[in-house]
Design a protein around this motif. Structure first.
Motif, PDB file in Angstrom:
ATOM      1  N   MET A  88       0.821  -1.207   0.000  1.00  0.00           N
ATOM      2  CA  MET A  88       0.000   0.000   0.000  1.00  0.00           C
ATOM      3  C   MET A  88       0.857   1.260   0.000  1.00  0.00           C
ATOM      4  SD  MET A  88      -3.147   0.991   2.424  1.00  0.00           S
ATOM      5  CE  MET A  88      -4.362   2.160   1.865  1.00  0.00           C
ATOM      6  N   HIS A  89       1.928   1.267   0.782  1.00  0.00           N
ATOM      7  CA  HIS A  89       2.802   2.440   0.821  1.00  0.00           C
ATOM      8  C   HIS A  89       3.474   2.645  -0.537  1.00  0.00           C
ATOM      9  CE1 HIS A  89       6.335   4.893   2.166  1.00  0.00           C
ATOM     10  NE2 HIS A  89       5.319   5.556   2.690  1.00  0.00           N
ATOM     11  N   ARG A  90       3.887   1.568  -1.150  1.00  0.00           N
ATOM     12  CA  ARG A  90       4.499   1.661  -2.483  1.00  0.00           C
ATOM     13  C   ARG A  90       3.493   2.239  -3.480  1.00  0.00           C
ATOM     14  NH1 ARG A  90       6.126  -3.776  -4.855  1.00  0.00           N
ATOM     15  NH2 ARG A  90       5.807  -4.089  -2.664  1.00  0.00           N
ATOM     16  N   SER A  91       2.234   1.805  -3.394  1.00  0.00           N
ATOM     17  CA  SER A  91       1.189   2.337  -4.275  1.00  0.00           C
ATOM     18  C   SER A  91       0.991   3.826  -4.062  1.00  0.00           C
ATOM     19  CB  SER A  91      -0.137   1.607  -4.031  1.00  0.00           C
ATOM     20  OG  SER A  91      -0.026   0.258  -4.388  1.00  0.00           O
ATOM     21  N   ALA A  92       1.005   4.257  -2.807  1.00  0.00           N
ATOM     22  CA  ALA A  92       0.853   5.687  -2.512  1.00  0.00           C
ATOM     23  C   ALA A  92       1.998   6.484  -3.130  1.00  0.00           C
ATOM     24  CB  ALA A  92       0.805   5.910  -1.003  1.00  0.00           C
ATOM     25  N   LYS A  93       3.222   5.988  -2.999  1.00  0.00           N
ATOM     26  CA  LYS A  93       4.374   6.710  -3.548  1.00  0.00           C
ATOM     27  C   LYS A  93       4.266   6.832  -5.062  1.00  0.00           C
ATOM     28  CE  LYS A  93       7.601   4.253  -1.448  1.00  0.00           C
ATOM     29  NZ  LYS A  93       8.904   3.802  -0.936  1.00  0.00           N
ATOM     30  N   VAL A  94       3.822   5.784  -5.721  1.00  0.00           N
ATOM     31  CA  VAL A  94       3.667   5.832  -7.179  1.00  0.00           C
ATOM     32  C   VAL A  94       2.558   6.805  -7.549  1.00  0.00           C
ATOM     33  CG1 VAL A  94       2.958   4.490  -9.203  1.00  0.00           C
ATOM     34  CG2 VAL A  94       4.622   3.537  -7.593  1.00  0.00           C
ATOM     35  N   ASP A  95       1.428   6.717  -6.880  1.00  0.00           N
ATOM     36  CA  ASP A  95       0.275   7.555  -7.194  1.00  0.00           C
ATOM     37  C   ASP A  95       0.556   9.040  -6.960  1.00  0.00           C
ATOM     38  OD1 ASP A  95      -2.492   7.726  -8.032  1.00  0.00           O
ATOM     39  OD2 ASP A  95      -2.964   8.249  -5.955  1.00  0.00           O
ATOM     40  N   LEU A  96       1.341   9.356  -5.930  1.00  0.00           N
ATOM     41  CA  LEU A  96       1.588  10.758  -5.570  1.00  0.00           C
ATOM     42  C   LEU A  96       2.828  11.350  -6.244  1.00  0.00           C
ATOM     43  CD1 LEU A  96       0.704  10.563  -1.773  1.00  0.00           C
ATOM     44  CD2 LEU A  96      -0.683  11.539  -3.631  1.00  0.00           C
ATOM     45  N   ARG A  97       3.545  10.556  -6.987  1.00  0.00           N
ATOM     46  CA  ARG A  97       4.795  11.019  -7.601  1.00  0.00           C
ATOM     47  C   ARG A  97       4.620  12.307  -8.404  1.00  0.00           C
ATOM     48  NH1 ARG A  97       7.405   6.234 -10.065  1.00  0.00           N
ATOM     49  NH2 ARG A  97       7.904   5.863  -7.902  1.00  0.00           N
ATOM     50  N   THR A  98       3.543  12.418  -9.169  1.00  0.00           N
ATOM     51  CA  THR A  98       3.353  13.611  -9.990  1.00  0.00           C
ATOM     52  C   THR A  98       2.763  14.779  -9.210  1.00  0.00           C
ATOM     53  OG1 THR A  98       1.168  12.865 -10.717  1.00  0.00           O
ATOM     54  CG2 THR A  98       3.063  12.247 -12.090  1.00  0.00           C
ATOM     55  N   VAL A  99       2.186  14.511  -8.038  1.00  0.00           N
ATOM     56  CA  VAL A  99       1.537  15.541  -7.226  1.00  0.00           C
ATOM     57  C   VAL A  99       2.531  16.254  -6.317  1.00  0.00           C
ATOM     58  CG1 VAL A  99      -0.195  15.889  -5.405  1.00  0.00           C
ATOM     59  CG2 VAL A  99      -0.655  14.308  -7.280  1.00  0.00           C
ATOM     60  N   LEU A 100       3.557  15.522  -5.875  1.00  0.00           N
ATOM     61  CA  LEU A 100       4.483  16.051  -4.864  1.00  0.00           C
ATOM     62  C   LEU A 100       5.748  16.646  -5.444  1.00  0.00           C
ATOM     63  CD1 LEU A 100       4.284  13.216  -2.181  1.00  0.00           C
ATOM     64  CD2 LEU A 100       3.252  15.490  -2.066  1.00  0.00           C
TER      65      LEU A 100
END
Length: 130
Positions: A88-100
């Protein structure tokens, strides 16, 4: 800064010894980016509550200088690393990569009696590595 109360995930009678504390300052590229970061943070809270080795956690939100502050304590650096590389944490990092924008992290050890760390200490730790 707005924050949620510290959530302890280790029973108080087990809270002795030394813990690994991780803090992160996540800065969205725009104010609009705060929402997806907060959604992921809310999704992570129940996961952290049942993650082996997690001792406690909180989040804070700075709406003036948009940032989400994450704070967690772990029974070991190994437990922190396992969560960091988990699904789940890995998914969050991938999903937020373009936002952060690039995030800042600090990790240190502290005795159980120093948990939770004060927000002033959290900011000082981040400032020391920025």
């Amino acid at each position: 800064m707005l924050s949620v109360p510290w959530t302890r995930t280790v029973p108080p009678d087990a809270a002795d010894g030394t813990y690994t504390v991780m803090v992160g300052r996540l800065r969205p590229r725009s104010r609009r980016g705060l929402l997806p970061v907060l959604v992921w943070a809310a999704r992570m809270r129940p996961v952290l509550a049942r993650t082996p080795g997690a001792a406690g956690h909180t989040i804070g939100v700075d709406v003036v200088r948009p940032a989400v502050w994450i704070v967690s304590a772990w029974t070991s650096r190994t437990a922190l690393s396992a969560f960091d590389h988990g699904g789940m944490h890995r998914s969050a990092k991938v999903d937020l990569r373009t936002v952060l924008a690039p995030s800042t992290f600090a990790v240190w050890s502290c005795p159980a009696g120093a948990l939770p760390p004060a927000w002033d200490e959290v900011r000082d730790r981040i400032d020391a590595v920025s």
